[in-house]
Motif scaffolding. Structure first.
Motif, short mmCIF file in Angstrom:
data_model
loop_
_atom_site.label_atom_id
_atom_site.label_comp_id
_atom_site.label_asym_id
_atom_site.label_seq_id
_atom_site.Cartn_x
_atom_site.Cartn_y
_atom_site.Cartn_z
N PRO B 18 0.83 -1.21 0.00
CA PRO B 18 0.00 0.00 0.00
C PRO B 18 0.86 1.26 0.00
O PRO B 18 2.05 1.22 0.24
N LEU B 19 0.19 2.38 -0.28
CA LEU B 19 0.89 3.66 -0.36
C LEU B 19 0.06 4.75 0.31
O LEU B 19 -1.17 4.77 0.19
N SER B 20 0.75 5.64 1.02
CA SER B 20 0.09 6.83 1.53
C SER B 20 1.09 7.97 1.51
O SER B 20 2.10 7.93 2.20
N LEU B 21 0.81 8.98 0.71
CA LEU B 21 1.62 10.19 0.64
C LEU B 21 0.78 11.34 1.17
O LEU B 21 -0.39 11.46 0.84
N GLU B 22 1.42 12.21 1.95
CA GLU B 22 0.66 13.29 2.57
C GLU B 22 1.19 14.65 2.16
O GLU B 22 2.40 14.85 1.96
N CYS B 23 0.27 15.59 2.03
CA CYS B 23 0.60 16.95 1.66
C CYS B 23 -0.20 17.89 2.57
O CYS B 23 -1.41 17.69 2.76
N GLN B 73 -5.18 19.55 3.94
CA GLN B 73 -4.50 18.25 3.91
C GLN B 73 -4.99 17.46 2.71
O GLN B 73 -6.20 17.32 2.48
N PHE B 74 -4.05 16.90 1.96
CA PHE B 74 -4.37 16.14 0.76
C PHE B 74 -3.55 14.87 0.77
O PHE B 74 -2.34 14.93 0.98
N ILE B 75 -4.19 13.73 0.62
CA ILE B 75 -3.52 12.44 0.74
C ILE B 75 -3.67 11.66 -0.55
O ILE B 75 -4.77 11.59 -1.13
N LEU B 76 -2.59 11.06 -1.00
CA LEU B 76 -2.58 10.19 -2.17
C LEU B 76 -2.35 8.76 -1.69
O LEU B 76 -1.42 8.50 -0.93
N SER B 77 -3.19 7.83 -2.14
CA SER B 77 -3.13 6.46 -1.63
C SER B 77 -3.21 5.44 -2.75
O SER B 77 -3.67 5.74 -3.86
N SER B 78 -2.77 4.24 -2.39
CA SER B 78 -2.97 3.08 -3.25
C SER B 78 -3.07 1.85 -2.38
O SER B 78 -2.40 1.75 -1.35
N LYS B 79 -3.91 0.92 -2.77
CA LYS B 79 -4.03 -0.33 -2.01
C LYS B 79 -2.94 -1.32 -2.43
O LYS B 79 -2.44 -2.08 -1.61
N LYS B 80 -2.56 -1.29 -3.72
CA LYS B 80 -1.54 -2.20 -4.23
C LYS B 80 -0.73 -1.50 -5.31
O LYS B 80 -1.22 -1.23 -6.40
#
Lengths: 110, 115
Positions: B18-23, B73-80
């Motif tokens: 997974p991925l989580s990027l925060e801004c 706050q802005f978050i970019l995510s991915s499960k896989k």
């Protein structure tokens, strides 16, 4: 389709050798044209916004100009610290989304 | 003055993780927020933009998603993650007004490598 094309892709100059970078666009009803500078591994840094044909803006050794179909970024007597990738962008499909050109990678040799 | 932060600065992740990027943005209220991806040697591709809390527009179909749980706050995510998700991810903000397009200001970016 709205497009932004920058030329040349790369430009290598000697320190003090002036030149120009080009940004041509096909978007109709231009609502601004933006120039950014990007150093390797960093986010783009805002330089200029131009809104109407004939407009010019300057910052240190850089001057941006705008016509109805293209913009030029003129660099006068560049220094090695001016080496960077220069990006231009225009809005499309409304005012809040930008489409970017591929950039011009500028290298100034001392 | 306004400041935009992104973290982490660098990330190496295996395929399928997974991925989580925060801004986050400081010094302004009600900004428009954007996520871009820049592949090696290529221009910036707009992925998502948001004009308010919970309001997300997706520009490119992919396995990424974005959320805006708070105003700045802005978050970019991915499960896989996929190998093709590798790149330089940039967050940007602009003042929310009508009329002419407002200048977008970019964060420092996150370099993501998927192995």
């Amino acid at each position: 389709e709205d497009q932004v094309t920058q030329s040349p892709e790369a430009l290598r100059l000697q320190e003090g050798e002036s030149s120009s970078l080009n940004c041509s666009y096909t978007v109709s009803g231009l609502r601004g044209l933006f120039w950014y500078r990007q150093d390797p591994g960093k986010g783009p840094e805002f330089l200029f916004t131009l809104y109407s044909a004939g407009e010019e803006k300057e910052k240190e050794r850089l001057k941006a100009t705008l016509t109805k179909k293209e913009s030029f970024l003129h660099i006068t007597a560049p220094k090695p610290e001016d080496s960077a990738t220069y990006l231009c962008a225009v809005p499309f499909q409304g005012a809040q989304k930008l489409v970017f050109g591929q950039g011009t990678r500028l290298t100034i040799n001392p | 003055s306004q400041t935009i932060h992104q973290w982490p600065a660098t990330l190496v992740q295996p395929v399928g993780s997974p991925l989580s990027l925060e801004c986050t943005v400081e010094g302004t209220s009600n900004p428009n927020l954007y996520w871009y991806r820049q592949a090696a040697g290529r221009g910036l591709q707009l992925l998502f933009y948001s004009v308010g809390i919970g309001q997300i527009s997706s520009e490119v179909p992919q396995n990424l998603s974005a959320s805006r749980p708070q105003d700045r706050q802005f978050i970019l995510s991915s499960k896989k993650l996929l190998l093709s998700d590798s790149g330089f991810y940039l967050c940007a903000w602009s003042v929310r007004t009508s009329g002419f397009t407002d200048t977008q200001y970019f964060g420092p970016g996150t370099r993501l490598t998927v192995l």
